[in-house]
Design a protein around this motif. Structure first.
Motif, PDB file in Angstrom:
ATOM      1  N   GLY A 110      81.728  -3.623  24.284  1.00 53.74           N
ATOM      2  CA  GLY A 110      81.839  -4.797  23.293  1.00 53.74           C
ATOM      3  C   GLY A 110      82.546  -4.447  22.027  1.00 53.74           C
ATOM      4  N   HIS A 111      82.847  -5.161  21.094  1.00 55.30           N
ATOM      5  CA  HIS A 111      83.579  -4.699  19.779  1.00 55.30           C
ATOM      6  C   HIS A 111      83.528  -5.632  18.891  1.00 55.30           C
ATOM      7  CE1 HIS A 111      87.467  -7.021  19.548  1.00 55.30           C
ATOM      8  NE2 HIS A 111      87.388  -6.860  20.810  1.00 55.30           N
ATOM      9  N   THR A 112      83.471  -5.242  17.676  1.00 57.54           N
ATOM     10  CA  THR A 112      83.452  -6.169  16.574  1.00 57.54           C
ATOM     11  C   THR A 112      84.641  -6.816  16.256  1.00 57.54           C
ATOM     12  OG1 THR A 112      84.154  -4.504  14.884  1.00 57.54           O
ATOM     13  CG2 THR A 112      81.824  -4.461  15.290  1.00 57.54           C
ATOM     14  N   ARG A 113      84.256  -7.869  15.666  1.00 57.51           N
ATOM     15  CA  ARG A 113      85.654  -9.049  15.425  1.00 57.51           C
ATOM     16  C   ARG A 113      86.396  -9.262  16.589  1.00 57.51           C
ATOM     17  NH1 ARG A 113      86.376  -9.100   9.626  1.00 57.51           N
ATOM     18  NH2 ARG A 113      85.496  -7.258   8.642  1.00 57.51           N
ATOM     19  N   CYS A 114      85.700  -9.703  17.467  1.00 59.57           N
ATOM     20  CA  CYS A 114      86.289  -9.878  18.915  1.00 59.57           C
ATOM     21  C   CYS A 114      86.739 -11.417  19.045  1.00 59.57           C
ATOM     22  CB  CYS A 114      85.386  -9.621  19.943  1.00 59.57           C
ATOM     23  SG  CYS A 114      86.004 -10.182  21.803  1.00 59.57           S
ATOM     24  N   VAL A 192      75.520   1.682  31.087  1.00 54.59           N
ATOM     25  CA  VAL A 192      75.051   1.609  29.819  1.00 54.59           C
ATOM     26  C   VAL A 192      76.034   0.670  28.854  1.00 54.59           C
ATOM     27  CG1 VAL A 192      74.348   3.964  29.550  1.00 54.59           C
ATOM     28  CG2 VAL A 192      76.689   3.462  29.057  1.00 54.59           C
ATOM     29  N   GLY A 193      75.707   0.400  27.516  1.00 54.92           N
ATOM     30  CA  GLY A 193      76.465  -0.722  26.957  1.00 54.92           C
ATOM     31  C   GLY A 193      76.948   0.058  25.652  1.00 54.92           C
ATOM     32  N   GLY A 194      77.852  -0.674  25.084  1.00 53.75           N
ATOM     33  CA  GLY A 194      78.279   0.043  23.684  1.00 53.75           C
ATOM     34  C   GLY A 194      78.711  -1.034  22.929  1.00 53.75           C
ATOM     35  N   MET A 195      78.867  -0.757  21.557  1.00 53.44           N
ATOM     36  CA  MET A 195      79.621  -1.712  20.792  1.00 53.44           C
ATOM     37  C   MET A 195      80.609  -0.651  19.986  1.00 53.44           C
ATOM     38  SD  MET A 195      79.170  -5.018  20.314  1.00 53.44           S
ATOM     39  CE  MET A 195      79.498  -5.491  18.830  1.00 53.44           C
ATOM     40  N   TYR A 196      82.077  -1.246  19.898  1.00 54.81           N
ATOM     41  CA  TYR A 196      82.763  -0.273  19.048  1.00 54.81           C
ATOM     42  C   TYR A 196      83.145  -1.197  17.714  1.00 54.81           C
ATOM     43  CZ  TYR A 196      87.519   1.319  17.718  1.00 54.81           C
ATOM     44  OH  TYR A 196      88.621   2.156  17.189  1.00 54.81           O
ATOM     45  N   ASP A 197      83.124  -0.235  16.727  1.00 51.12           N
ATOM     46  CA  ASP A 197      83.326  -0.935  15.295  1.00 51.12           C
ATOM     47  C   ASP A 197      84.933  -0.636  15.072  1.00 51.12           C
ATOM     48  OD1 ASP A 197      83.703  -1.399  12.685  1.00 51.12           O
ATOM     49  OD2 ASP A 197      81.581  -0.919  12.182  1.00 51.12           O
ATOM     50  N   VAL A 198      85.664  -2.048  15.230  1.00 52.06           N
ATOM     51  CA  VAL A 198      87.165  -1.672  14.939  1.00 52.06           C
ATOM     52  C   VAL A 198      87.541  -1.377  13.487  1.00 52.06           C
ATOM     53  CG1 VAL A 198      87.609  -3.513  16.561  1.00 52.06           C
ATOM     54  CG2 VAL A 198      87.351  -4.061  14.073  1.00 52.06           C
ATOM     55  N   GLU A 199      86.646  -1.099  12.457  1.00 53.81           N
ATOM     56  CA  GLU A 199      86.768  -0.747  10.876  1.00 53.81           C
ATOM     57  C   GLU A 199      86.354   0.872  10.934  1.00 53.81           C
ATOM     58  OE1 GLU A 199      84.860  -2.882   7.900  1.00 53.81           O
ATOM     59  OE2 GLU A 199      84.801  -4.775   9.091  1.00 53.81           O
ATOM     60  N   THR A 200      85.499   1.268  11.663  1.00 49.92           N
ATOM     61  CA  THR A 200      85.240   2.929  11.642  1.00 49.92           C
ATOM     62  C   THR A 200      85.500   3.531  12.888  1.00 49.92           C
ATOM     63  OG1 THR A 200      83.010   2.637  12.579  1.00 49.92           O
ATOM     64  CG2 THR A 200      83.344   2.215  10.112  1.00 49.92           C
ATOM     65  N   GLY A 201      85.932   2.964  14.152  1.00 49.65           N
ATOM     66  CA  GLY A 201      86.374   3.689  15.194  1.00 49.65           C
ATOM     67  C   GLY A 201      84.814   4.264  15.985  1.00 49.65           C
ATOM     68  N   LEU A 202      83.777   3.921  15.428  1.00 57.35           N
ATOM     69  CA  LEU A 202      82.523   4.505  16.134  1.00 57.35           C
ATOM     70  C   LEU A 202      82.023   3.874  17.000  1.00 57.35           C
ATOM     71  CD1 LEU A 202      80.159   6.549  15.745  1.00 57.35           C
ATOM     72  CD2 LEU A 202      79.089   5.016  14.273  1.00 57.35           C
ATOM     73  N   VAL A 203      81.527   4.163  18.342  1.00 54.48           N
ATOM     74  CA  VAL A 203      80.895   3.380  19.177  1.00 54.48           C
ATOM     75  C   VAL A 203      79.431   3.546  19.101  1.00 54.48           C
ATOM     76  CG1 VAL A 203      80.623   3.254  21.643  1.00 54.48           C
ATOM     77  CG2 VAL A 203      82.662   3.574  20.876  1.00 54.48           C
ATOM     78  N   THR A 204      78.563   2.561  19.199  1.00 54.20           N
ATOM     79  CA  THR A 204      77.149   2.607  19.127  1.00 54.20           C
ATOM     80  C   THR A 204      76.745   2.180  20.504  1.00 54.20           C
ATOM     81  OG1 THR A 204      77.054   2.007  16.842  1.00 54.20           O
ATOM     82  CG2 THR A 204      75.039   1.807  18.134  1.00 54.20           C
ATOM     83  N   PHE A 205      75.793   3.151  21.171  1.00 52.86           N
ATOM     84  CA  PHE A 205      75.650   2.879  22.525  1.00 52.86           C
ATOM     85  C   PHE A 205      74.229   2.493  22.749  1.00 52.86           C
ATOM     86  CE2 PHE A 205      78.727   6.575  22.560  1.00 52.86           C
ATOM     87  CZ  PHE A 205      79.501   6.133  23.693  1.00 52.86           C
ATOM     88  N   PHE A 206      74.003   1.766  23.757  1.00 53.31           N
ATOM     89  CA  PHE A 206      72.492   1.506  24.215  1.00 53.31           C
ATOM     90  C   PHE A 206      72.471   1.446  25.509  1.00 53.31           C
ATOM     91  CE2 PHE A 206      74.649  -2.767  24.331  1.00 53.31           C
ATOM     92  CZ  PHE A 206      75.173  -3.051  22.998  1.00 53.31           C
ATOM     93  N   GLU A 207      71.411   1.836  26.159  1.00 54.22           N
ATOM     94  CA  GLU A 207      71.093   1.840  27.693  1.00 54.22           C
ATOM     95  C   GLU A 207      70.406   0.970  28.150  1.00 54.22           C
ATOM     96  OE1 GLU A 207      70.210   5.951  28.621  1.00 54.22           O
ATOM     97  OE2 GLU A 207      70.278   6.753  26.835  1.00 54.22           O
ATOM     98  N   LYS A 208      70.050  -0.068  27.564  1.00 55.39           N
ATOM     99  CA  LYS A 208      69.291  -1.063  28.161  1.00 55.39           C
ATOM    100  C   LYS A 208      69.962  -2.782  27.734  1.00 55.39           C
ATOM    101  CE  LYS A 208      66.377   1.714  30.297  1.00 55.39           C
ATOM    102  NZ  LYS A 208      66.236   1.762  31.640  1.00 55.39           N
TER     103      LYS A 208
END
Length: 208
Positions: A110-114, A192-208
Motif C-alpha cells: 500500500g502507499h500513503t496518500r492513496c 508480507v505487507g508494506g507501506m510506501y511513503d510517497v514523501e520519502t520513498g521509504l517502504v515500511t514492511f510488516f510480515e503479519k
C-alpha cells in the motif's frame, strides 16, 4: 547486477528474497542505483524469466515497484491495480508467480496518500470504479469499529484504512489461496505487507 537465472532463483531463500527488496529500497531512497545493462537483460531474458518476487501494488504513477525496489528486467512480477485490491484474477496471477514460476516472496504494497483509498472513504461512485472501491469497504469498517480514530476522510483515517487494507489482503491471500498458504507453511515463500511513503520513498514492511 545480474539477472535472475533458474539456478539463482532456486538457490534463493524467501528470507534472502525479502532482503533483496529491503536493500533495493535502501538504494532507492539514497538515490543509488545498482549498475545494470538493461539491453543485456533483454537478451538474457529472451528465452524465459525467473523473477524472485511477486508484488501487488497500486496503479498510482508514483509507486512503480521496479523503481521503488531498484530492480531490473526479469526480477519481479508486478501486479498493479487501484487500491492494490484483491480479486480472483490477481490471486491466480500470484499462484502462477509462486507455484509455477517460482518467486520466493509475495508482497502486498500500500502507499500513503492513496487516491483509491481516499475515494472509498469518501463513498465515490463512478462507473466500474464504484465496484472496485467497494472492495476497500472491509478495511473502512474495521478502522471505524476500532476507535480511537479520526472519522471520515481525514489523512490519519485514510492512512489507517490503507494499512488495514494491506493486512486484510494478506489474510485473504492466505485464506482464499490454499496453494499460496501451503507454500508459505512449507517455508518455500514469504507473504508480507508494506507501506510506501510517497514523501520519502521509504517502504515500511510488516510480515503479519
Amino acid at each position: 547486477m545480474y539477472t535472475q537465472s533458474k539456478e539463482t532463483q532456486n538457490q534463493l531463500t524467501p528470507d534472502q528474497a525479502f532482503q533483496l527488496l529491503k536493500e533495493g529500497n535502501g538504494r532507492f531512497i539514497k538515490n543509488l542505483k545498482a549498475q545494470r545493462n538493461l539491453l543485456q537483460q533483454v537478451n538474457e531474458t529472451k528465452e524465459g524469466q525467473h523473477p524472485f518476487a511477486t508484488i501487488l501494488s497500486c496503479m498510482d504513477s508514483r509507486t512503480s515497484a521496479e523503481l521503488i525496489f531498484d530492480q531490473g528486467l526479469g526480477d519481479i512480477f508486478s501486479i498493479r491495480i487501484a487500491g492494490n485490491i484483491l480479486n480472483e484474477d490477481i490471486l491466480g496471477s500470484m499462484e502462477f508467480g509462486t507455484k509455477v514460476v517460482g518467486t520466493k516472496i509475495v508482497l502486498v504494497l500500500g502507499h500513503t496518500r492513496c487516491g483509491a483509498i481516499s475515494g472509498a472513504c469518501n463513498k465515490v461512485e463512478l462507473g466500474y470504479l464504484t465496484g472496485l472501491l467497494h472492495k476497500i469497504q472491509p478495511a473502512i469498517d474495521q478502522v471505524s469499529a476500532n476507535p480511537p480514530h479520526d472519522s471520515g476522510s481525514t489523512p490519519d483515517f485514510v492512512y489507517q484504512v490503507t494499512e488495514a487494507n494491506v493486512h486484510l489482503t494478506l489474510q485473504r491471500i492466505r485464506t482464499e489461496s490454499p496453494i499460496i498458504a501451503d507454500l508459505e507453511q512449507q517455508g518455500l515463500i514469504k507473504v508480507v505487507g508494506g507501506m510506501y511513503d510517497v514523501e520519502t520513498g521509504l517502504v515500511t514492511f510488516f510480515e503479519k
